[in-house]
Design an enzyme around this catalytic site. Structure first.
Site, PDB file in Angstrom:
ATOM      1  N   ILE A 133       0.746  -1.440   0.483  1.00 18.73           N
ATOM      2  CA  ILE A 133       0.165   0.250   0.475  1.00 18.73           C
ATOM      3  C   ILE A 133       0.669   0.716  -0.204  1.00 18.73           C
ATOM      4  CG2 ILE A 133      -2.267   1.243   1.552  1.00 18.73           C
ATOM      5  CD1 ILE A 133      -2.300  -1.178   2.604  1.00 18.73           C
ATOM      6  N   GLY A 134       0.869   2.038  -1.198  1.00 20.37           N
ATOM      7  CA  GLY A 134       1.339   2.894  -1.069  1.00 20.37           C
ATOM      8  C   GLY A 134       0.815   4.805  -0.459  1.00 20.37           C
ATOM      9  N   SER A 136       0.970   6.838   2.921  1.00 17.11           N
ATOM     10  CA  SER A 136       1.604   7.163   4.153  1.00 17.11           C
ATOM     11  C   SER A 136       3.031   8.031   3.634  1.00 17.11           C
ATOM     12  CB  SER A 136       2.574   6.657   4.955  1.00 17.11           C
ATOM     13  OG  SER A 136       1.013   6.095   6.378  1.00 17.11           O
ATOM     14  N   SER A 168       4.792  -1.488   4.056  1.00 20.67           N
ATOM     15  CA  SER A 168       4.729  -2.927   4.422  1.00 20.67           C
ATOM     16  C   SER A 168       4.961  -3.865   3.265  1.00 20.67           C
ATOM     17  CB  SER A 168       3.801  -3.613   5.636  1.00 20.67           C
ATOM     18  OG  SER A 168       3.531  -2.872   6.238  1.00 20.67           O
ATOM     19  N   GLU A 253     -10.389  -2.481   5.055  1.00 19.72           N
ATOM     20  CA  GLU A 253      -8.719  -2.794   5.799  1.00 19.72           C
ATOM     21  C   GLU A 253      -9.174  -2.431   7.028  1.00 19.72           C
ATOM     22  OE1 GLU A 253      -6.592   0.912   4.188  1.00 19.72           O
ATOM     23  OE2 GLU A 253      -5.060   0.272   5.510  1.00 19.72           O
TER      24      GLU A 253
HETATM   25  C1  LIG Z   1       2.494  -1.274  11.318  1.00 19.58           C
HETATM   26  C2  LIG Z   1       1.981  -0.182  10.872  1.00 19.58           C
HETATM   27  C3  LIG Z   1       2.137  -0.587   9.304  1.00 19.58           C
HETATM   28  C4  LIG Z   1       1.848   0.025   8.510  1.00 19.58           C
HETATM   29  N1  LIG Z   1       1.752  -0.046   6.320  1.00 19.58           N
HETATM   30  C5  LIG Z   1       1.678   0.894   6.258  1.00 19.58           C
HETATM   31  C6  LIG Z   1       1.970   0.899   4.808  1.00 19.58           C
HETATM   32  O1  LIG Z   1       2.155  -0.843   4.101  1.00 19.58           O
HETATM   33  N2  LIG Z   1       1.360   1.251   3.674  1.00 19.58           N
HETATM   34  C7  LIG Z   1       1.097   3.205   4.491  1.00 19.58           C
HETATM   35  O2  LIG Z   1       1.106   3.911   3.763  1.00 19.58           O
HETATM   36  N3  LIG Z   1       0.970   2.825   5.566  1.00 19.58           N
HETATM   37  C8  LIG Z   1       1.249   2.070   6.683  1.00 19.58           C
HETATM   38  N4  LIG Z   1       1.704   2.313   7.399  1.00 19.58           N
HETATM   39  C9  LIG Z   1       1.294   4.348   7.987  1.00 19.58           C
HETATM   40  C10 LIG Z   1       0.035   4.232   8.714  1.00 19.58           C
HETATM   41  O3  LIG Z   1      -0.764   4.043   8.240  1.00 19.58           O
HETATM   42  C11 LIG Z   1       0.130   5.695   9.586  1.00 19.58           C
HETATM   43  O4  LIG Z   1       1.390   5.792  10.964  1.00 19.58           O
HETATM   44  C12 LIG Z   1      -0.317   6.441   9.887  1.00 19.58           C
HETATM   45  O5  LIG Z   1      -2.071   6.871   9.253  1.00 19.58           O
HETATM   46  C13 LIG Z   1      -0.650   7.870  10.827  1.00 19.58           C
HETATM   47  O6  LIG Z   1      -0.076   8.627   9.945  1.00 19.58           O
HETATM   48  P1  LIG Z   1       1.732   8.778  10.811  1.00 19.58           P
HETATM   49  O7  LIG Z   1       2.381   8.227  10.760  1.00 19.58           O
HETATM   50  O8  LIG Z   1       1.304   9.992   9.287  1.00 19.58           O
HETATM   51  O9  LIG Z   1       0.964   9.966  11.934  1.00 19.58           O
HETATM   52  P2  LIG Z   1       0.175  11.159  12.602  1.00 19.58           P
HETATM   53  O10 LIG Z   1      -0.794  11.674  11.110  1.00 19.58           O
HETATM   54  O11 LIG Z   1       1.250  12.471  12.247  1.00 19.58           O
HETATM   55  O12 LIG Z   1      -0.351  11.240  13.947  1.00 19.58           O
HETATM   56  C14 LIG Z   1       0.573  11.815  14.548  1.00 19.58           C
HETATM   57  C15 LIG Z   1      -0.329  11.341  15.444  1.00 19.58           C
HETATM   58  O13 LIG Z   1      -1.607  12.495  16.066  1.00 19.58           O
HETATM   59  C16 LIG Z   1      -2.678  12.086  15.848  1.00 19.58           C
HETATM   60  N5  LIG Z   1      -3.675  12.625  14.863  1.00 19.58           N
HETATM   61  C17 LIG Z   1      -3.269  12.992  13.370  1.00 19.58           C
HETATM   62  N6  LIG Z   1      -4.989  13.514  13.391  1.00 19.58           N
HETATM   63  C18 LIG Z   1      -5.559  13.927  14.053  1.00 19.58           C
HETATM   64  C19 LIG Z   1      -6.342  14.160  14.242  1.00 19.58           C
HETATM   65  N7  LIG Z   1      -6.950  14.521  13.058  1.00 19.58           N
HETATM   66  N8  LIG Z   1      -7.472  14.120  15.078  1.00 19.58           N
HETATM   67  C20 LIG Z   1      -6.434  13.678  16.878  1.00 19.58           C
HETATM   68  N9  LIG Z   1      -6.127  13.258  16.331  1.00 19.58           N
HETATM   69  C21 LIG Z   1      -4.703  12.576  15.243  1.00 19.58           C
HETATM   70  C22 LIG Z   1      -2.335  10.423  15.943  1.00 19.58           C
HETATM   71  O14 LIG Z   1      -3.854  10.341  16.028  1.00 19.58           O
HETATM   72  C23 LIG Z   1      -1.183  10.214  16.761  1.00 19.58           C
HETATM   73  O15 LIG Z   1      -1.851   9.780  17.368  1.00 19.58           O
HETATM   74  C24 LIG Z   1       1.937   1.193   8.492  1.00 19.58           C
HETATM   75  C25 LIG Z   1       1.648   2.284   9.819  1.00 19.58           C
HETATM   76  C26 LIG Z   1       1.983   0.866  11.061  1.00 19.58           C
HETATM   77  C27 LIG Z   1       1.977   1.503  12.338  1.00 19.58           C
END
Ligand SMILES: Cc1cc2nc3c(=O)[nH]c(=O)nc-3n(C[C@H](O)[C@H](O)[C@H](O)COP(=O)(O)OP(=O)(O)OC[C@H]3O[C@@H](n4cnc5c(N)ncnc54)[C@H](O)[C@@H]3O)c2cc1C
Length: 379
Positions: A133-134, A136, A168, A253
């Site tokens: 999945i592309g 993030s 991932s 998902e």
């Molecule tokens: C095990 C794992 C596998 C993954 N695999 C993939 C993958 O294959 N492909 C892919 O594209 N991505 C993948 N991801 C990424 C995942 O989708 C993101 O980590 C997730 O969407 C959160 O984005 P971020 O890490 O940028 O955190 P941020 O968006 O920066 O968030 C940081 C913190 O702020 C909080 N926050 C943000 N916005 C709000 C809001 N509006 N209201 C309240 N709180 C808020 C969040 O809850 C979090 O605690 C994976 C992540 C994990 C942990």
């Protein structure tokens, strides 16, 4: 928006699902006895085993909902639910095909061209084609509409440049679906101008850099796209419709049994451990078992809704928030009660390592609470 409802499971003859469940359990017992796998926590994300995937394909348990004309088995979401639930409960190594089977199949069926469906679906069913999945990016997770990967129109296709992160399995998968910007940001509608592309992970202009987890495991990657060429045939869905497409995948998902069974193997082992220690009653353990049973009903209800093509995004978000919280609570409970053999100790430490990801992946629980509140008309 109408208040969400948890719909009852679709009517599928219980004798069909009971027989299927028994068949999968017998297969898993055989595989385990033959040493084909050791039960693991979070196996759907971390245990990549293409031989095991091939064995499942041979039994007809991949691409179960793919129509027969695309090489699939034409079975129901509820039957797929039964099979995946059993695989997860056993901690079987299903990471290789998980993303393709869970969300690429329904997306392809909904948005794929005839040639994309004929090319990818039979390969997914045979366990020969794996996807990532592309979505993030380094500065774009929860706020996905802010993606900066750009797709520029070129002769016969598109040129993609940007960085995807937390991808991932990208180092092992064949392709991933990339969300990119095809038109400048429109301040009045930030969700406009986004599009999806099927990108060959071994193609030119694609660099995959490993991100090693704290415990030394490698399943995350950073994927750098540097003028990666994507032919017109690999545009996924409609140009400009990326946001609607991405959000329509989310019920698939978010609602599945992997959102409450990632640590089930540990819950089962902890119960056995406590029994051998002579502990016959434990209210906290009882609550965890009851929560898991409730989540089984809720997740099954969403599988039924998906089968009927009902809107299920709010119930799916509810399952994910409650389910992933339960998975983490099981890890913590086991950690506090640890005291088994070395396999048990490995399960506990793996669960603790993986725990932070449970409530982040697929949309964080904080963000999902916002989705639920809006769905209930509270915001
Ligand atoms: C095990 C794992 C596998 C993954 N695999 C993939 C993958 O294959 N492909 C892919 O594209 N991505 C993948 N991801 C990424 C995942 O989708 C993101 O980590 C997730 O969407 C959160 O984005 P971020 O890490 O940028 O955190 P941020 O968006 O920066 O968030 C940081 C913190 O702020 C909080 N926050 C943000 N916005 C709000 C809001 N509006 N209201 C309240 N709180 C808020 C969040 O809850 C979090 O605690 C994976 C992540 C994990 C942990």
């Amino acid at each position: 928006m109408a208040a969400p409802r948890l719909v009852p499971p679709a009517v599928v003859d219980p004798s069909v699902t009971d027989a299927l469940r028994a068949e999968v359990r017998a297969f898993l017992a055989e595989q385990q006895a033959a040493g084909a796998f050791t039960p693991s926590v979070d196996a759907w994300l971390t245990q990549w085993d293409e031989e095991f995937t091939a064995a499942l394909a041979a039994r007809g348990w991949l691409g179960m909902t793919v129509p027969v004309e695309y090489g699939g088995h034409g079975r129901s979401f509820v039957e797929r639910f039964v099979v995946t639930e059993e695989l997860l409960a056993a901690g079987a190594p299903v990471a290789a095909h998980w993303i393709a089977d869970r969300q690429i199949v329904p997306s392809l069926l909904k948005y794929g061209t005839e040639s994309q469906k004929s090319h990818f679906l039979p390969r997914i069913v045979r366990g020969e084609c794996f996807f990532g999945i592309g979505m993030s990016e380094p500065d774009s997770g929860s706020d996905l509409a802010s993606v900066r990967t750009r797709a520029d129109r070129v002769v016969d296709g598109w040129s993609l440049s940007g960085t995807k992160v937390w991808t991932s399995g990208a180092h092992r998968a064949h392709a991933f679906i990339v969300l990119a910007r095809t038109a400048p940001v429109d301040r009045a509608d930030r969700h406009a101008g986004l599009s999806q592309f099927i990108v060959d992970l071994r193609g030119t202009g694609v660099e995959i850099r490993p991100i090693i987890s704290m415990n030394g495991d490698h399943h995350f990657n950073e994927v750098i796209l540097d003028e990666a060429f994507v032919p017109d045939e690999m545009v996924f869905g409609e140009i400009g419709n990326g946001w609607q497409q991405v959000t329509s995948e989310l019920s698939f998902e978010r609602s599945g049994p992997e959102r409450f069974l990632s640590t089930f193997v540990l819950l089962a082992s902890t119960t056995e451990c406590m029994a051998t220690q002579g502990i016959s009653h434990d209210a906290e353990l009882g609550r965890l078992v009851a929560r898991t049973a409730g989540l089984h009903q809720m997740s099954a209800a969403v599988a039924g809704a998906l089968q009927r093509h009902d809107q299920a995004d709010i119930p799916a978000a509810v399952v994910k928030v409650l389910g992933t919280t339960t998975e983490g609570d099981i890890a913590d409970f086991a950690d506090r009660h640890a005291g088994g053999d070395s396999h048990y100790a490995d399960l506990v430490s793996h669960a603790i390592d993986q725990r932070p990801g449970f409530t982040l992946r697929g949309g964080t629980n904080e963000v999902l609470r916002g989705v639920i509140a809006r769905g209930l008309g509270l915001r």
